[in-house]
Design an enzyme around this catalytic site. Sequence first.
Site, mmCIF file in Angstrom:
data_model
loop_
_atom_site.group_PDB
_atom_site.id
_atom_site.type_symbol
_atom_site.label_atom_id
_atom_site.label_comp_id
_atom_site.label_asym_id
_atom_site.label_seq_id
_atom_site.Cartn_x
_atom_site.Cartn_y
_atom_site.Cartn_z
ATOM 1 N N GLU A 342 0.797 -1.238 0.000
ATOM 2 C CA GLU A 342 0.000 0.000 0.000
ATOM 3 C C GLU A 342 0.826 1.282 0.000
ATOM 4 O O GLU A 342 0.529 2.219 0.732
ATOM 5 C CB GLU A 342 -0.939 0.010 1.226
ATOM 6 C CG GLU A 342 -1.911 -1.141 1.237
ATOM 7 C CD GLU A 342 -2.701 -1.209 2.537
ATOM 8 O OE1 GLU A 342 -3.915 -1.448 2.456
ATOM 9 O OE2 GLU A 342 -2.125 -1.048 3.629
HETATM 10 C C1 TNX Z 1 -4.296 -4.073 4.884
HETATM 11 S S1 TNX Z 1 -2.548 -6.433 4.520
HETATM 12 C C2 TNX Z 1 -3.002 -3.822 5.306
HETATM 13 C C3 TNX Z 1 -2.757 -3.422 6.696
HETATM 14 C C4 TNX Z 1 -4.025 -3.255 7.458
HETATM 15 C C5 TNX Z 1 -4.983 -4.366 7.100
HETATM 16 C C6 TNX Z 1 -6.248 -4.343 7.893
HETATM 17 C C7 TNX Z 1 -1.558 -5.373 4.267
HETATM 18 C C8 TNX Z 1 -0.341 -5.826 3.671
HETATM 19 N N1 TNX Z 1 -1.892 -4.105 4.562
HETATM 20 O O1 TNX Z 1 -1.997 -2.249 6.731
HETATM 21 O O2 TNX Z 1 -3.740 -3.278 8.806
HETATM 22 O O3 TNX Z 1 -5.290 -4.272 5.745
HETATM 23 O O4 TNX Z 1 -7.014 -5.458 7.642
#
Ligand code: TNX
Length: 538
Positions: A342
């Site tokens: 992300e």
């Molecule tokens: C996505 S999974 C994210 C996390 C969040 C999560 C909450 C991932 C690699 N990144 O930063 O905590 O969703 O479900």
Amino acid sequence: MIKNTLIRTTFVVFLICAFYACTAERKPRINMPTTNLAAEGLIPKPLKVISTNSAFALDKFTAIYTAKGDTGFQEVAEFLANKLAQKTNLEIPVNDESLQTLERVIYINKSDSTDINTPEAYQLYINQDSIIINANTAEGAFRGIQTLRQLVPHTSNDTLAPHTIWPVPTGKITDNPAFEYRGSMLDVARHFFSVEDVKKYIDILAYYKINVLHLHLSDDQGWRIEIKSWPKLTEIGGSTEVGGEAGGFYTQEDYKEIVRYAAERYMTVVPEIDMPGHTNAASVSYPFLNGNGKTPELYEGIEVGFSTFDTRKDTVYAFVDDVVREISEITPGPYFHIGGDESHVTKKDDYIYFVNRVEKIVQKYGKRMIGWDEVAVADIDSTSISQWWASAENAKKAVEKGMQVIVSPATRTYLDMKYDTLSKFGLHWAAYIPVDSAYIWTPEGYGGIPRENILGIEAPLWSETISNIDELEYLAFPRVIGHSELSWSIPENRNWEDYKVRLANQAPFLERMDVKYYPSPLIDWKKSKYTYKTIEKD
Ligand code: TNX
């Protein structure tokens, strides 16, 4: 039965000696009940189980012996004695040659048998007078004693003998894990969890043969590990968490203690420093790191995707080098997780440049890089590992690069997803994940990934909505127990109808360990063959 004749001879001689040493005090043979080893509620389900329908009477006349001089076997035996003492109050001696009243033996044997051909494989032979655990390594023996722990009844049977006994069903178990990487992740960044909390989590996971604990040590809301060359990371970056509470961090000594505790349970710790996004806490501590053009401020919310390192500055890589070096020095396991998810405000070229450079740093310190599935867009090499959480396309790219993949689909393995609309904690952006949905899917060949590219399975627990161990346990248990079976047992041995009965039988253990699991209405906890106190429903 035991292939290695030398060991068998030694063992038989030993038993005869023990017999003569204690004839004076020998107790009459106890008539054992009929049992069925194959119907025991073991999780994860072993590869092969053959029942011989009698019982080994675990009692105060039992002793544990191990192969001498083989690293780790003595410690595994002591671990077993300790756990049996907690469960039964029996003080079972380990490798005590002066015993006068020996009746029954648990023998943990190092075997070179080619039948036990992976480090975690073991055989468990349970006879009326002896239990023999065969393994090539202490790690295999450790997995084997978890099975034995599960076979010792939760209550003693006082009607069978003049003294208290715990009848263990007889038979033969041959076992071996399907996947070498069987993990859970804990997000200690969004909310901090103490060393004691982490140890409790490790303890329960190890009972179900999970062998990896991935610690998500940094994020926008907090930096949780001491880096001696960059002290403000914890001083400033460690001071907050989601919701405005004071955060916290592990000193390097704390971290080493977690690693040691995990290693004692043959569990590898995977440290994660999430970069180049999810880096607000680092950038507040050292603003030169920041690449989003804003002045970073401490952050206690839960939105993601706004932070990034400045990936074109050499000083950023000097910083990353120190962080990776210091953490790698206190991490004996082979992996270093760089996050990589992300990074919405990092330009694609900058992201690729960053991942490429950081991969080299990780390799320089002798570790194998793991990254969330996005890292597969970079030019990384086949020794690095992609953790598939969201994008099938990224997982495919990883396979094309010859990389191995850790399977963590958010829709099945995310422990922070709510069970259903009534769940007290958790998010639901990926799915509601009731206990059956967490279990009924097939990681083998998941999403078309060839079996040989799948290193294993991991169930991540993100902590935006949970701030203490009770809440952690509510989300993790019982779902992660199902993930342990998906990663250890072969598909032919997995079946929801059979699993849910075995899961119901975990209630006495979970309660004895004071685990505040979610008593899912899909499980007939009452049908458990043991009695236990009523569970408050949330
Ligand atoms: C996505 S999974 C994210 C996390 C969040 C999560 C909450 C991932 C690699 N990144 O930063 O905590 O969703 O479900």
